[in-house]
Design a protein around this motif. Structure first.
Motif, PDB file in Angstrom:
ATOM      1  N   VAL A 104       0.856  -1.180   0.000  1.00 30.40           N
ATOM      2  CA  VAL A 104       0.000   0.000   0.000  1.00 30.40           C
ATOM      3  C   VAL A 104       0.895   1.233   0.000  1.00 30.40           C
ATOM      4  O   VAL A 104       1.827   1.329   0.811  1.00 30.40           O
ATOM      5  N   ALA A 105       0.627   2.155  -0.919  1.00 32.88           N
ATOM      6  CA  ALA A 105       1.287   3.459  -0.948  1.00 32.88           C
ATOM      7  C   ALA A 105       0.204   4.510  -0.800  1.00 32.88           C
ATOM      8  O   ALA A 105      -0.562   4.757  -1.728  1.00 32.88           O
ATOM      9  N   ASP A 106       0.117   5.123   0.377  1.00 35.06           N
ATOM     10  CA  ASP A 106      -0.923   6.080   0.739  1.00 35.06           C
ATOM     11  C   ASP A 106      -0.300   7.472   0.769  1.00 35.06           C
ATOM     12  O   ASP A 106       0.488   7.789   1.667  1.00 35.06           O
ATOM     13  N   LEU A 107      -0.644   8.306  -0.219  1.00 31.12           N
ATOM     14  CA  LEU A 107      -0.024   9.623  -0.380  1.00 31.12           C
ATOM     15  C   LEU A 107      -1.016  10.724  -0.044  1.00 31.12           C
ATOM     16  O   LEU A 107      -2.193  10.644  -0.401  1.00 31.12           O
ATOM     17  N   VAL A 127       3.977  11.170   2.347  1.00 25.50           N
ATOM     18  CA  VAL A 127       3.730   9.758   2.617  1.00 25.50           C
ATOM     19  C   VAL A 127       2.946   9.609   3.915  1.00 25.50           C
ATOM     20  O   VAL A 127       3.460   9.898   5.009  1.00 25.50           O
ATOM     21  N   ASN A 128       1.711   9.154   3.809  1.00 22.04           N
ATOM     22  CA  ASN A 128       0.909   8.852   4.989  1.00 22.04           C
ATOM     23  C   ASN A 128       1.145   7.412   5.426  1.00 22.04           C
ATOM     24  O   ASN A 128       1.353   7.142   6.604  1.00 22.04           O
ATOM     25  N   GLN A 129       1.127   6.484   4.478  1.00 20.65           N
ATOM     26  CA  GLN A 129       1.441   5.088   4.750  1.00 20.65           C
ATOM     27  C   GLN A 129       2.248   4.524   3.569  1.00 20.65           C
ATOM     28  O   GLN A 129       2.003   4.881   2.426  1.00 20.65           O
ATOM     29  N   LEU A 130       3.162   3.649   3.875  1.00 13.70           N
ATOM     30  CA  LEU A 130       3.948   2.991   2.833  1.00 13.70           C
ATOM     31  C   LEU A 130       4.448   1.667   3.407  1.00 13.70           C
ATOM     32  O   LEU A 130       5.415   1.631   4.163  1.00 13.70           O
ATOM     33  N   LYS A 141      -0.289 -12.752   9.303  1.00 16.67           N
ATOM     34  CA  LYS A 141       0.055 -11.742   8.304  1.00 16.67           C
ATOM     35  C   LYS A 141       1.145 -10.847   8.875  1.00 16.67           C
ATOM     36  O   LYS A 141       1.019 -10.328   9.986  1.00 16.67           O
ATOM     37  N   LEU A 142       2.231 -10.659   8.121  1.00 16.33           N
ATOM     38  CA  LEU A 142       3.326  -9.783   8.519  1.00 16.33           C
ATOM     39  C   LEU A 142       3.285  -8.505   7.689  1.00 16.33           C
ATOM     40  O   LEU A 142       3.093  -8.557   6.468  1.00 16.33           O
ATOM     41  N   THR A 143       3.470  -7.363   8.353  1.00 18.05           N
ATOM     42  CA  THR A 143       3.479  -6.060   7.680  1.00 18.05           C
ATOM     43  C   THR A 143       4.728  -5.304   8.095  1.00 18.05           C
ATOM     44  O   THR A 143       5.047  -5.226   9.291  1.00 18.05           O
ATOM     45  N   VAL A 144       5.448  -4.732   7.125  1.00 17.25           N
ATOM     46  CA  VAL A 144       6.635  -3.952   7.419  1.00 17.25           C
ATOM     47  C   VAL A 144       6.558  -2.629   6.668  1.00 17.25           C
ATOM     48  O   VAL A 144       6.149  -2.575   5.514  1.00 17.25           O
ATOM     49  N   GLY A 145       6.921  -1.534   7.368  1.00 18.49           N
ATOM     50  CA  GLY A 145       6.888  -0.210   6.749  1.00 18.49           C
ATOM     51  C   GLY A 145       6.215   0.797   7.648  1.00 18.49           C
ATOM     52  O   GLY A 145       6.234   0.688   8.884  1.00 18.49           O
ATOM     53  N   ASN A 146       5.617   1.787   7.015  1.00 14.16           N
ATOM     54  CA  ASN A 146       4.951   2.892   7.708  1.00 14.16           C
ATOM     55  C   ASN A 146       3.440   2.693   7.614  1.00 14.16           C
ATOM     56  O   ASN A 146       2.887   2.652   6.517  1.00 14.16           O
ATOM     57  N   PHE A 147       2.769   2.565   8.764  1.00 13.80           N
ATOM     58  CA  PHE A 147       1.328   2.342   8.783  1.00 13.80           C
ATOM     59  C   PHE A 147       0.680   3.218   9.851  1.00 13.80           C
ATOM     60  O   PHE A 147       1.288   3.540  10.876  1.00 13.80           O
ATOM     61  N   ASN A 148      -0.576   3.599   9.619  1.00 14.78           N
ATOM     62  CA  ASN A 148      -1.312   4.399  10.603  1.00 14.78           C
ATOM     63  C   ASN A 148      -1.527   3.605  11.880  1.00 14.78           C
ATOM     64  O   ASN A 148      -1.583   2.373  11.872  1.00 14.78           O
ATOM     65  N   THR A 149      -1.678   4.328  12.985  1.00 13.86           N
ATOM     66  CA  THR A 149      -1.736   3.686  14.289  1.00 13.86           C
ATOM     67  C   THR A 149      -2.943   2.761  14.444  1.00 13.86           C
ATOM     68  O   THR A 149      -3.985   2.952  13.817  1.00 13.86           O
ATOM     69  N   PHE A 150      -2.772   1.769  15.288  1.00 14.77           N
ATOM     70  CA  PHE A 150      -3.842   0.833  15.613  1.00 14.77           C
ATOM     71  C   PHE A 150      -4.612   1.284  16.857  1.00 14.77           C
ATOM     72  O   PHE A 150      -5.616   0.682  17.217  1.00 14.77           O
ATOM     73  N   LEU A 151      -4.159   2.344  17.527  1.00 13.82           N
ATOM     74  CA  LEU A 151      -4.824   2.837  18.712  1.00 13.82           C
ATOM     75  C   LEU A 151      -5.892   3.869  18.344  1.00 13.82           C
ATOM     76  O   LEU A 151      -5.745   4.606  17.363  1.00 13.82           O
ATOM     77  N   GLY A 152      -6.942   3.938  19.138  1.00 18.72           N
ATOM     78  CA  GLY A 152      -7.905   5.011  19.006  1.00 18.72           C
ATOM     79  C   GLY A 152      -9.067   4.713  18.085  1.00 18.72           C
ATOM     80  O   GLY A 152      -9.047   3.768  17.288  1.00 18.72           O
ATOM     81  N   SER A 171      -5.949  13.422  18.710  1.00 18.58           N
ATOM     82  CA  SER A 171      -4.941  14.424  18.373  1.00 18.58           C
ATOM     83  C   SER A 171      -3.633  14.214  19.123  1.00 18.58           C
ATOM     84  O   SER A 171      -2.559  14.565  18.621  1.00 18.58           O
ATOM     85  N   TYR A 172      -3.688  13.644  20.335  1.00 26.51           N
ATOM     86  CA  TYR A 172      -2.478  13.499  21.138  1.00 26.51           C
ATOM     87  C   TYR A 172      -2.115  12.042  21.399  1.00 26.51           C
ATOM     88  O   TYR A 172      -1.145  11.764  22.108  1.00 26.51           O
ATOM     89  N   GLY A 173      -2.859  11.129  20.807  1.00 22.73           N
ATOM     90  CA  GLY A 173      -2.398   9.758  20.713  1.00 22.73           C
ATOM     91  C   GLY A 173      -1.483   9.675  19.505  1.00 22.73           C
ATOM     92  O   GLY A 173      -1.264  10.663  18.797  1.00 22.73           O
ATOM     93  N   PRO A 174      -0.939   8.520  19.214  1.00 22.91           N
ATOM     94  CA  PRO A 174      -0.057   8.414  18.041  1.00 22.91           C
ATOM     95  C   PRO A 174      -0.840   8.531  16.740  1.00 22.91           C
ATOM     96  O   PRO A 174      -2.025   8.189  16.679  1.00 22.91           O
ATOM     97  N   PHE A 175      -0.201   9.045  15.690  1.00 21.23           N
ATOM     98  CA  PHE A 175      -0.780   9.090  14.349  1.00 21.23           C
ATOM     99  C   PHE A 175      -0.333   7.877  13.528  1.00 21.23           C
ATOM    100  O   PHE A 175      -1.142   7.173  12.950  1.00 21.23           O
ATOM    101  N   SER A 176       0.979   7.651  13.473  1.00 22.37           N
ATOM    102  CA  SER A 176       1.524   6.607  12.604  1.00 22.37           C
ATOM    103  C   SER A 176       2.754   5.960  13.224  1.00 22.37           C
ATOM    104  O   SER A 176       3.375   6.516  14.140  1.00 22.37           O
ATOM    105  N   HIS A 177       3.091   4.795  12.701  1.00 19.93           N
ATOM    106  CA  HIS A 177       4.261   4.045  13.170  1.00 19.93           C
ATOM    107  C   HIS A 177       5.043   3.525  11.963  1.00 19.93           C
ATOM    108  O   HIS A 177       4.478   3.289  10.898  1.00 19.93           O
ATOM    109  N   THR A 178       6.337   3.317  12.183  1.00 20.02           N
ATOM    110  CA  THR A 178       7.152   2.583  11.218  1.00 20.02           C
ATOM    111  C   THR A 178       7.802   1.416  11.954  1.00 20.02           C
ATOM    112  O   THR A 178       8.427   1.613  12.998  1.00 20.02           O
TER     113      THR A 178
END
Length: 378
Positions: A104-107, A127-130, A141-152, A171-178
């Motif tokens: 997934v390439a999310d721009l 880059v929002n997600q990659l 399922k294994l995922t590697v890269g930049n993905f939006n947070t699973f919290l919230g 707004s003050y929880g995490p947005f994204s992770h790599t």
């Protein structure tokens, strides 16, 4: 002789017809296997109009004085905080889904997108997600890269939220992770996830040589779902910050055919450097929504958010002990016109301490505002 000739003719016609059918079937099979059929393109564009009620709508340059700081004439949350007509973002999502692997390439382009990837530099700001993924089996399922947070409960894209403006907890929880995460299908209803990631929102690289771990336990049925989420680790330079722990519960259920209720609650604590007490924030939000027709749904987000021991600054006013809280009520309508959705909403933020400005630019504890969001999804 005539009968034999007719029979031979019919036999030849039958063979030709059979050949045509076989050729068509093979062609269809080949067409179904074309490589580009596994690609997808979708996304959205959005913008909004925002107007303060009983508060200034004109901007003053920041000069270090709270009475002229623009952040005091908007809710202390992410996105939809500019007065008048303003841009959201253009979101383009490219994907490939193979039998075992995909990506997934999310721009993102525009103001909302820039705010969402604030810890990136240069070209990575779009880059929002990659990420790439591997379906190891039906259950892993294994995922590697930049993905939006699973919290919230809420997400960056306005297409994934009912309310156009966002909550304090989002707004003050995490947005994204790599990093690297593993999703497990434990049964038809239960799921789990484990992850190792860079410090939160450092999606382009890791400048600290510290990592955080994440975990999730999920339960899903046809009528709703619940997810219990965790993250723990050092979110920066170990000489400046100690580990952060966050636990978050996100759930939503169809109470009836027309009524839906979502709930989000979170608690975050960061250990102090040296002596002292931990600091952080916690909150809870309810998301009742009622569908009045095929095109229109009305919903309310009622949120309580509290900061303790100076866990956040510049968000709401804090008292002498660095504590403060805010109650925010957001009433939103959602009207669908084909692929276009209009979202008019009224919002009231009421804080325990002076956190906003009135029309005289005097400090006040409350702020009311109107937003009209427009989202086109493709």
């Amino acid at each position: 002789m005539k009968t034999k000739t007719v029979t031979n003719f019919l036999r030849k016609v039958g063979l030709v017809a059979l050949a045509l059918v076989s050729f068509t079937t093979i062609a269809q099979e080949e067409e179904e296997k074309k490589w580009f059929d596994n690609f997808s393109v979708n996304g959205s564009v959005d913008g909004y109009f925002r107007y303060n009620i009983g508060a200034p709508n004109e901007s003053d340059d920041f000069d270090g004085d709270a009475s002229t700081d623009d952040s005091f004439i908007a809710p202390g949350t992410s996105f939809a905080n500019q007065s008048g007509f303003a841009l959201g973002m253009a979101n383009l999502i490219l994907g490939y889904e193979g039998e075992k692997v995909g990506f997934v390439a999310d721009l993102v382009f525009g103001q909302r997108g820039e705010d969402a990837v604030f810890n990136s530099d240069g070209s990575a700001q779009i880059v929002n997600q990659l990420y790439a993924y591997w379906n190891v089996s039906d259950k892993v399922k294994l995922t590697v890269g930049n993905f939006n947070t699973f919290l919230g409960y809420e997400v960056i894209s306005p297409t994934g939220n009912f309310n156009y403006s966002t909550s304090y907890m989002f707004s003050y929880g995490p947005f994204s992770h790599t990093g690297l995460k593993a999703d497990f299908a434990l049964s038809e209803k239960w799921s789990a996830m484990l992850a190792v990631m860079n410090p939160t929102d450092y999606t382009e690289n890791n400048p600290f040589d510290t990592y955080i771990v994440g975990a999730q336990l999920g339960y899903s049925t046809d009528s709703g779902s619940a997810f219990l989420n965790f993250r723990y680790g050092n979110e920066g330079d170990t000489d400046e910050v100690d580990p952060t722990f966050q636990v978050d519960l996100t759930t939503g259920w169809d109470v009836s055919e027309d009524f839906y209720l979502g709930i989000n609650t979170t608690y975050l604590s960061t250990e102090p450097q040296g002596d002292g007490d931990a600091s952080g924030f916690y909150g809870v939000a309810l998301y009742p929504q009622y569908k009045t027709s095929e095109k229109f749904t009305i919903g309310l987000r009622g949120e309580y958010f509290s900061v303790y021991n100076g866990g956040l600054t510049g968000v709401i006013g804090l008292d002498s002990e660095n504590d403060g809280d805010v109650i925010a009520a957001t009433l939103t309508g959602s009207y669908a016109i084909g692929d276009l959705t209009l979202k008019p909403e009224l919002r009231l933020d009421s804080a325990s301490e002076d956190s906003f400005l009135d029309n005289d630019r005097e400090a006040t504890k409350s702020l009311s505002s109107f937003v009209l969001g427009a989202i086109y999804k493709f």
